[in-house]
Design an enzyme around this catalytic site. Structure first.
Site, PDB file in Angstrom:
ATOM      1  N   ASP A  75       0.848  -1.184   0.000  1.00  0.00           N
ATOM      2  CA  ASP A  75       0.000   0.000   0.000  1.00  0.00           C
ATOM      3  C   ASP A  75       0.887   1.240   0.000  1.00  0.00           C
ATOM      4  O   ASP A  75       2.111   1.141   0.127  1.00  0.00           O
ATOM      5  CB  ASP A  75      -0.957   0.015   1.203  1.00  0.00           C
ATOM      6  CG  ASP A  75      -0.250  -0.257   2.518  1.00  0.00           C
ATOM      7  OD1 ASP A  75       0.904   0.201   2.679  1.00  0.00           O
ATOM      8  OD2 ASP A  75      -0.834  -0.914   3.396  1.00  0.00           O
ATOM      9  N   ASP A  77       1.284   5.223   1.566  1.00  0.00           N
ATOM     10  CA  ASP A  77       0.882   6.215   2.551  1.00  0.00           C
ATOM     11  C   ASP A  77       1.454   7.574   2.162  1.00  0.00           C
ATOM     12  O   ASP A  77       2.563   7.667   1.617  1.00  0.00           O
ATOM     13  CB  ASP A  77       1.385   5.838   3.946  1.00  0.00           C
ATOM     14  CG  ASP A  77       0.771   4.540   4.453  1.00  0.00           C
ATOM     15  OD1 ASP A  77      -0.319   4.172   3.968  1.00  0.00           O
ATOM     16  OD2 ASP A  77       1.388   3.890   5.322  1.00  0.00           O
ATOM     17  N   ASP A 159       8.650   5.577  14.169  1.00  0.00           N
ATOM     18  CA  ASP A 159       9.232   4.532  15.012  1.00  0.00           C
ATOM     19  C   ASP A 159      10.624   4.100  14.571  1.00  0.00           C
ATOM     20  O   ASP A 159      11.588   4.220  15.323  1.00  0.00           O
ATOM     21  CB  ASP A 159       8.278   3.330  15.123  1.00  0.00           C
ATOM     22  CG  ASP A 159       7.799   2.814  13.780  1.00  0.00           C
ATOM     23  OD1 ASP A 159       8.277   3.300  12.726  1.00  0.00           O
ATOM     24  OD2 ASP A 159       6.930   1.919  13.770  1.00  0.00           O
TER      25      ASP A 159
END
Length: 470
Positions: A75, A77, A159
């Site tokens: 996907d 983002d 992260d």
């Protein structure tokens, strides 16, 4: 105690040590990303439309990482300076979703482009207490995070370094704030900032570290890995519904066998599957073989493009904890099938306290297990009735899995393989042979009938992991 521990690591300076205020900029001559190659045209159009509206917008995170590794992103983002409401105003096909992290989904048929506003570090001290956009558990876990910021802020709060890469599709340049390209080249999973603080903010990051390490065949950098074993019990504080989603990501991505080994290495399996972890200690060889074989079968099916069901996966992960409980109930005088049903009910109820497995999966899990008590009972018309049961194929596959792990069934799997391939008259003969057999135990100790044709065995990838009727 956890609150004090978290407070001792709250300095923003620690968080920033792996990021820089000015990014390293990689031009098109320094990388292999091109807007027309492996990049969704819808993702490109979202970025360009936001840029034309006066906002900053970039492809970000896993898609950039995977493209640099020459992998196909699952996907795309987008990170932008536009707020969710501003993004929504630009796209009629967009929806604002989420509370913990407010996002926008822009729909293009079946494809969804996820758009997130740049976020800043979580507020500290009195500022945090007065903020309605953010909230934190006393352990340090972030419960709500809608504090918006700059591109630099956004990079700092991500992260892992390999996920803090921004691709400008217009200029075809990469912005690297955390030496993520360096870690990709060195195949390292490294947290941005102080690992202790980042894991306390969100313990699920420990599972994400394992998932990325398994998927990419990377190592977890030593400072990132150091606190994981000690902090692993914090997963017990994570909502069980969220852990269900995370476990599916761990085991249904095609790298389940490697993931399992890493979960064991870092002490993360026990907080997720406490009963199965106890079985690993009590009967390590059988438990490990069965789970590894089930996960290898799952990986094989995924790589072959075949469907898998979480029901079969969870049935295998939990099975090693079940026989001992069934035996205890039988020792108290309960018949085998009711003992299986009661033990299964109790085990699944306990597991759902940790991982909220939906009812649409717990019911077939119990039916697969129930079949293990019914398959040895083949006399009269029972065999034909079992063959017609919609859970027969899943139960049969699970029987073969158990045998491959070392369960002694006196050839029960071979018998059922023969029975499925036999003609009506041959089936009647097989049932007569059972009745005439001197053995009266529950498995029937059948006389094996060798027929032509290749036998289906666990691990063949033909049916294992996908019950019929799913």
């Amino acid at each position: 105690m956890l609150k004090k521990l978290f407070q001792s690591f709250r300095s923003p300076l620690r968080l920033a040590k792996h990021t820089r205020s000015t990014p390293e900029v990689l031009t098109s001559r320094q990388h292999n990303l091109r807007r027309g190659h492996k990049i969704s045209r819808h993702a490109v159009s979202v970025v360009e439309r936001l840029q034309h509206a006066g906002y900053q917008a970039y492809l970000v995170g896993g898609c950039v990482r995977d493209l640099l590794l020459d992998l196909e992103p699952k996907d795309f983002d987008v990170a932008t300076s536009a707020t969710p409401e501003q993004v929504r105003a630009e796209f009629r096909n967009a929806r604002v979703i989420g509370r913990r992290f407010k996002l926008v989904h822009v729909h293009f048929g079946r494809e969804i482009i996820e758009v997130a506003t740049f976020r800043a570090n979580h507020p500290q001290g009195e500022e945090e207490e007065n903020s309605s956009l953010s909230a934190r558990h006393e352990s340090g876990r972030i419960l709500r995070d809608n504090v918006y910021g700059s591109l630099e802020d956004d990079a700092q709060r991500r992260d892992f370094t390999i996920n803090a890469l921004y691709f400008d599709v217009t200029a075809e340049r990469i912005l690297d704030y955390a030496r993520g390209v360096h870690d990709i080249r060195n195949r390292l999973i490294r947290l941005i900032g102080d690992p202790e603080q980042r894991f306390l903010e969100d313990p699920v990051r420990m599972l994400r570290a394992v998932r990325f390490a398994a998927k990419l065949d990377f190592d977890i950098e030593k400072h990132t890995a150091a606190p994981i074993v000690r902090l692993a019990p914090m997963l017990r504080d994570i909502p069980s519904a969220r852990l269900f989603d995370e476990v599916l990501k761990l085991f249904l991505a095609g790298y389940a066998e490697r993931t399992f080994e890493l979960l064991l290495e870092y002490g993360l399996f026990a907080p997720l599957f406490p009963a199965s972890a106890a079985a690993l200690k009590h009967n390590p060889d059988y438990t490990r073989r069965l789970i590894q074989q089930a996960l290898a079968n799952t990986d094989q099916r995924i790589h072959q493009g075949k469907p898998v069901t979480p029901a079969f996966l969870f049935a295998a992960l939990l099975w090693p904890a079940l026989p001992g409980r069934v035996a205890q109930l039988q020792d108290r005088g309960m018949p085998p099938i009711p003992a299986m049903q009661e033990a299964a009910h109790d085990l699944i109820a306990e597991q759902c306290q940790r991982i909220a497995v939906p009812k649409r999966f717990t019911i077939p899990i119990r039916e697969i297990w129930d079949m293990q008590e019914r398959l040895p009972r083949r006399s009269g018309k029972r065999a034909d009735l079992l063959l017609e049961n919609p859970r027969f194929r899943a139960g049969y596959d699970f029987l073969l899995l158990r045998e491959s792990a070392g369960d002694e069934t006196d050839g029960l799997g071979d018998w059922w393989t023969d029975y499925q391939e036999a003609s009506d008259s041959e089936r009647r003969g097989m049932i007569r042979d059972l009745s005439a057999s001197s053995s009266s135990d529950s498995t029937g100790a059948p006389r094996k009938r060798r027929r032509g044709g290749k036998r289906r065995r666990a691990g063949s990838g033909e049916t294992s992991g996908q019950p019929s009727g799913e």
